[in-house]
Structure formats: structure tokens, C-alpha cells
Design a protein around this motif. Structure first.
Motif, PDB file in Angstrom:
ATOM      1  N   ARG A  65       0.827  -1.215   0.000  1.00  0.00           N
ATOM      2  CA  ARG A  65       0.000   0.000   0.000  1.00  0.00           C
ATOM      3  C   ARG A  65       0.865   1.271   0.000  1.00  0.00           C
ATOM      4  NH1 ARG A  65      -4.548   1.575   4.561  1.00  0.00           N
ATOM      5  NH2 ARG A  65      -5.277   3.475   3.561  1.00  0.00           N
ATOM      6  N   ASN A  66       2.092   1.153   0.495  1.00  0.00           N
ATOM      7  CA  ASN A  66       2.976   2.323   0.579  1.00  0.00           C
ATOM      8  C   ASN A  66       3.670   2.659  -0.746  1.00  0.00           C
ATOM      9  OD1 ASN A  66       2.455   2.544   3.375  1.00  0.00           O
ATOM     10  ND2 ASN A  66       3.950   0.935   3.791  1.00  0.00           N
ATOM     11  N   PHE A  67       3.560   1.781  -1.739  1.00  0.00           N
ATOM     12  CA  PHE A  67       4.183   2.040  -3.043  1.00  0.00           C
ATOM     13  C   PHE A  67       3.220   2.839  -3.914  1.00  0.00           C
ATOM     14  CE2 PHE A  67       6.639  -1.383  -1.379  1.00  0.00           C
ATOM     15  CZ  PHE A  67       7.898  -1.285  -1.959  1.00  0.00           C
ATOM     16  N   GLU A  68       3.770   3.761  -4.718  1.00  0.00           N
ATOM     17  CA  GLU A  68       2.904   4.643  -5.496  1.00  0.00           C
ATOM     18  C   GLU A  68       2.314   3.982  -6.744  1.00  0.00           C
ATOM     19  OE1 GLU A  68       5.375   7.758  -7.772  1.00  0.00           O
ATOM     20  OE2 GLU A  68       6.647   7.208  -6.086  1.00  0.00           O
ATOM     21  N   HIS A  69       2.951   2.920  -7.233  1.00  0.00           N
ATOM     22  CA  HIS A  69       2.483   2.323  -8.495  1.00  0.00           C
ATOM     23  C   HIS A  69       2.814   0.834  -8.497  1.00  0.00           C
ATOM     24  CE1 HIS A  69       2.018   3.225 -13.094  1.00  0.00           C
ATOM     25  NE2 HIS A  69       1.503   2.043 -12.782  1.00  0.00           N
ATOM     26  N   VAL A  70       1.814   0.012  -8.772  1.00  0.00           N
ATOM     27  CA  VAL A  70       2.009  -1.443  -8.862  1.00  0.00           C
ATOM     28  C   VAL A  70       1.685  -1.893 -10.281  1.00  0.00           C
ATOM     29  CG1 VAL A  70       1.324  -3.715  -8.011  1.00  0.00           C
ATOM     30  CG2 VAL A  70       1.457  -1.781  -6.420  1.00  0.00           C
ATOM     31  N   ILE A  71       2.603  -2.671 -10.875  1.00  0.00           N
ATOM     32  CA  ILE A  71       2.393  -3.216 -12.217  1.00  0.00           C
ATOM     33  C   ILE A  71       2.147  -4.717 -12.078  1.00  0.00           C
ATOM     34  CG2 ILE A  71       3.402  -3.589 -14.509  1.00  0.00           C
ATOM     35  CD1 ILE A  71       4.954  -0.935 -12.376  1.00  0.00           C
ATOM     36  N   VAL A  72       0.974  -5.163 -12.511  1.00  0.00           N
ATOM     37  CA  VAL A  72       0.621  -6.592 -12.452  1.00  0.00           C
ATOM     38  C   VAL A  72       0.924  -7.191 -13.817  1.00  0.00           C
ATOM     39  CG1 VAL A  72      -1.183  -8.289 -12.005  1.00  0.00           C
ATOM     40  CG2 VAL A  72      -1.177  -6.112 -10.747  1.00  0.00           C
ATOM     41  N   ALA A  73       2.007  -7.977 -13.886  1.00  0.00           N
ATOM     42  CA  ALA A  73       2.462  -8.545 -15.161  1.00  0.00           C
ATOM     43  C   ALA A  73       2.366 -10.067 -15.141  1.00  0.00           C
ATOM     44  CB  ALA A  73       3.900  -8.097 -15.436  1.00  0.00           C
ATOM     45  N   ILE A  74       1.342 -10.568 -14.450  1.00  0.00           N
ATOM     46  CA  ILE A  74       1.156 -12.029 -14.335  1.00  0.00           C
ATOM     47  C   ILE A  74       0.885 -12.620 -15.717  1.00  0.00           C
ATOM     48  CG2 ILE A  74      -0.391 -13.811 -13.419  1.00  0.00           C
ATOM     49  CD1 ILE A  74      -0.691 -11.981 -10.912  1.00  0.00           C
ATOM     50  N   GLY A  75       1.483 -13.789 -15.991  1.00  0.00           N
ATOM     51  CA  GLY A  75       1.433 -14.396 -17.324  1.00  0.00           C
ATOM     52  C   GLY A  75       0.078 -14.890 -17.774  1.00  0.00           C
ATOM     53  N   ASP A  76      -0.083 -16.189 -17.914  1.00  0.00           N
ATOM     54  CA  ASP A  76      -1.289 -16.753 -18.518  1.00  0.00           C
ATOM     55  C   ASP A  76      -2.415 -17.006 -17.517  1.00  0.00           C
ATOM     56  OD1 ASP A  76      -0.050 -16.804 -20.981  1.00  0.00           O
ATOM     57  OD2 ASP A  76       0.833 -18.791 -20.628  1.00  0.00           O
ATOM     58  N   ASP A  77      -2.159 -16.810 -16.235  1.00  0.00           N
ATOM     59  CA  ASP A  77      -3.165 -17.099 -15.217  1.00  0.00           C
ATOM     60  C   ASP A  77      -4.091 -15.892 -15.033  1.00  0.00           C
ATOM     61  OD1 ASP A  77      -4.661 -17.811 -13.022  1.00  0.00           O
ATOM     62  OD2 ASP A  77      -2.980 -18.645 -11.890  1.00  0.00           O
ATOM     63  N   ILE A  78      -5.140 -15.837 -15.850  1.00  0.00           N
ATOM     64  CA  ILE A  78      -6.060 -14.690 -15.827  1.00  0.00           C
ATOM     65  C   ILE A  78      -6.734 -14.547 -14.466  1.00  0.00           C
ATOM     66  CG2 ILE A  78      -8.249 -13.827 -16.769  1.00  0.00           C
ATOM     67  CD1 ILE A  78      -7.352 -14.749 -19.511  1.00  0.00           C
ATOM     68  N   GLN A  79      -7.084 -15.661 -13.852  1.00  0.00           N
ATOM     69  CA  GLN A  79      -7.749 -15.618 -12.542  1.00  0.00           C
ATOM     70  C   GLN A  79      -6.848 -14.949 -11.498  1.00  0.00           C
ATOM     71  OE1 GLN A  79      -9.986 -19.096 -11.191  1.00  0.00           O
ATOM     72  NE2 GLN A  79      -9.070 -18.865  -9.161  1.00  0.00           N
ATOM     73  N   SER A  80      -5.572 -15.326 -11.475  1.00  0.00           N
ATOM     74  CA  SER A  80      -4.638 -14.717 -10.517  1.00  0.00           C
ATOM     75  C   SER A  80      -4.454 -13.229 -10.791  1.00  0.00           C
ATOM     76  CB  SER A  80      -3.280 -15.419 -10.572  1.00  0.00           C
ATOM     77  OG  SER A  80      -3.375 -16.723 -10.057  1.00  0.00           O
ATOM     78  N   SER A  81      -4.433 -12.874 -12.063  1.00  0.00           N
ATOM     79  CA  SER A  81      -4.298 -11.471 -12.446  1.00  0.00           C
ATOM     80  C   SER A  81      -5.475 -10.654 -11.922  1.00  0.00           C
ATOM     81  CB  SER A  81      -4.223 -11.367 -13.979  1.00  0.00           C
ATOM     82  OG  SER A  81      -4.403 -10.042 -14.406  1.00  0.00           O
ATOM     83  N   ILE A  82      -6.686 -11.181 -12.111  1.00  0.00           N
ATOM     84  CA  ILE A  82      -7.895 -10.471 -11.675  1.00  0.00           C
ATOM     85  C   ILE A  82      -7.957 -10.393 -10.148  1.00  0.00           C
ATOM     86  CG2 ILE A  82     -10.418 -10.632 -11.585  1.00  0.00           C
ATOM     87  CD1 ILE A  82     -10.234 -11.828 -14.473  1.00  0.00           C
ATOM     88  N   LEU A  83      -7.694 -11.514  -9.482  1.00  0.00           N
ATOM     89  CA  LEU A  83      -7.741 -11.530  -8.011  1.00  0.00           C
ATOM     90  C   LEU A  83      -6.685 -10.603  -7.402  1.00  0.00           C
ATOM     91  CD1 LEU A  83      -8.355 -15.321  -7.248  1.00  0.00           C
ATOM     92  CD2 LEU A  83      -9.925 -13.422  -6.823  1.00  0.00           C
TER      93      LEU A  83
END
Length: 219
Positions: A65-83
């Protein structure tokens, strides 16, 4: 103040963003669920962590929460990306950029609050890294391994100065090829052209020189 980022998912795409952000002088926490990938970035990222980012408690324990920007670059696991994106929104992360696999995935990500959605097939990791590291960089095109063209917004530091006053070519080795002002564009602007706040400079040069110009003049 040094910018701080989290990159979740250390495949080819996420890894390229980690490397470029570090090159640009940012602090980066790199996260993946696969220990071997984390080991690869242990000496590259500021901090490399093995974690399941679909686990809210794990995310909170990392202080994301203390970081200003988070990049979610998860590969083929769409469910993990969404969660993961959902968890990041719930714990109050300010800005979230997420890699989408397809248009449907993008629609879901936008509905749950992703601030920016990117498609790796269309966007290079390095281009995205350059856009998120600096609020002044509007667009970026890699010409070669060492040279680029960038669009950079004129800030208070250089507004109301002429091109000859700034002497950018002599000091930094980069060239201003055009100036955009509203709907107008001036190609090969004259040396006595006075820059205005929010003009857009289209510059070309070696990456190291452009980075030096950014840090010295635009930060």
C-alpha cells in the motif's frame, strides 16, 4: 524523491519492466510465486520476494500500500491477475497497471478498477516503463538498443527559455526535432523559439543522454 514501484510477475514482460525501471533509477520490489524467477531478479531489483499475491494477508505484510504504483504482469493465469488486481484495489494502492491477455480480460480489469491496462503484443515493456517512470514523458519509440525518440512535456524549469538558451544539443547531445503547441507542430524549430509551458518537445538521441537530460532538467 526516488520513485517506488512493485512489479508482480517476472516473466519476459514483467522482467523487462523491472530492468528498465532499475536502469531509470527507480526502487523496484519484484514479486513472483515461482522461487526460480525471484532468484533471477534478486541482484537486479531493489527487493525480490516470493509471494502469492492473491493472498490479501501476504500483500499487506509486504507493505504494498505504501508504493505509489504497482504493475501486475502475471502471465497466462487470468484468474490470478484479476484476483491480485482486486486485492490491490481493496488495500488502497493508488495506481495499478495490469497486463491483459485479451479484450475480455481488459473489460474485467477495468470494471474492478485497474487504472491502466496494457497488451504486451502491442506495447513493449520498455515503452511502458518509460511512460510510468516520468510524468513528463508522453511517448517513447526505441530506434535501436541505444537510441530513442521521445515526446517530453515542457515544465516550469524550461518554459519561457529559448532553444538556444537551453543549449540542449551541446550540453546533452540530444536534438529537438519538433515542438508541438496545441494543434500546431513546428518541425526543426528555430534556435530563438521560446518554449511555453505544456509545449511538447520531440527529441532524439542516445538513451543515456536522454536520461541525463530528464534527471537534470525535468525532475
Amino acid at each position: 524523491m526516488q520513485k517506488e514501484f512493485v512489479v508482480i510477475g517476472l516473466g519476459r514482460f514483467g522482467g523487462s519492466i523491472v530492468r528498465e525501471l532499475i536502469t531509470q533509477g527507480a526502487d523496484v520490489m519484484a514479486i513472483d510465486i515461482v522461487p526460480e524467477r525471484v532468484d533471477e531478479y534478486a541482484t537486479i531489483a531493489t527487493q525480490a520476494v516470493v509471494a502469492d499475491t492473491t493472498d490479501e494477508a501476504a500483500l499487506k505484510s509486504l507493505g504494498i500500500r505504501n508504493f505509489e504504483h504497482v504493475i501486475v504482469a502475471i502471465g497466462d493465469d487470468i484468474q490470478s491477475s484479476i484476483l491480485t488486481t482486486l486485492m490491490l484495489k481493496e488495500i488502497g494502492v493508488k495506481k495499478i497497471t495490469v497486463k491483459a491477455q485479451n479484450d475480455y480480460h481488459e473489460k474485467v480489469l477495468r470494471k474492478i478498477g485497474a487504472d491502466q491496462v496494457v497488451h504486451p503484443e502491442r506495447d513493449m515493456g520498455i515503452r511502458i516503463a518509460n511512460n510510468i517512470i516520468s510524468s513528463n514523458v508522453l511517448d517513447y519509440l526505441e530506434l535501436s538498443d541505444k537510441h530513442s525518440i521521445m515526446e517530453i512535456k515542457v515544465n516550469e524549469k524550461i518554459a519561457r527559455h529559448s532553444i538556444i538558451d537551453l543549449d540542449i544539443r551541446a550540453k546533452y547531445g540530444i536534438n529537438i526535432v519538433a515542438v508541438k503547441r496545441g494543434n500546431d507542430i513546428f518541425v526543426s524549430p528555430p534556435a530563438d523559439e521560446q518554449l511555453q509551458l505544456n509545449d511538447v518537445l520531440i527529441i532524439i538521441g542516445a538513451d543515456v543522454d536522454i536520461n541525463r537530460f530528464e534527471k537534470k532538467v525535468l525532475s
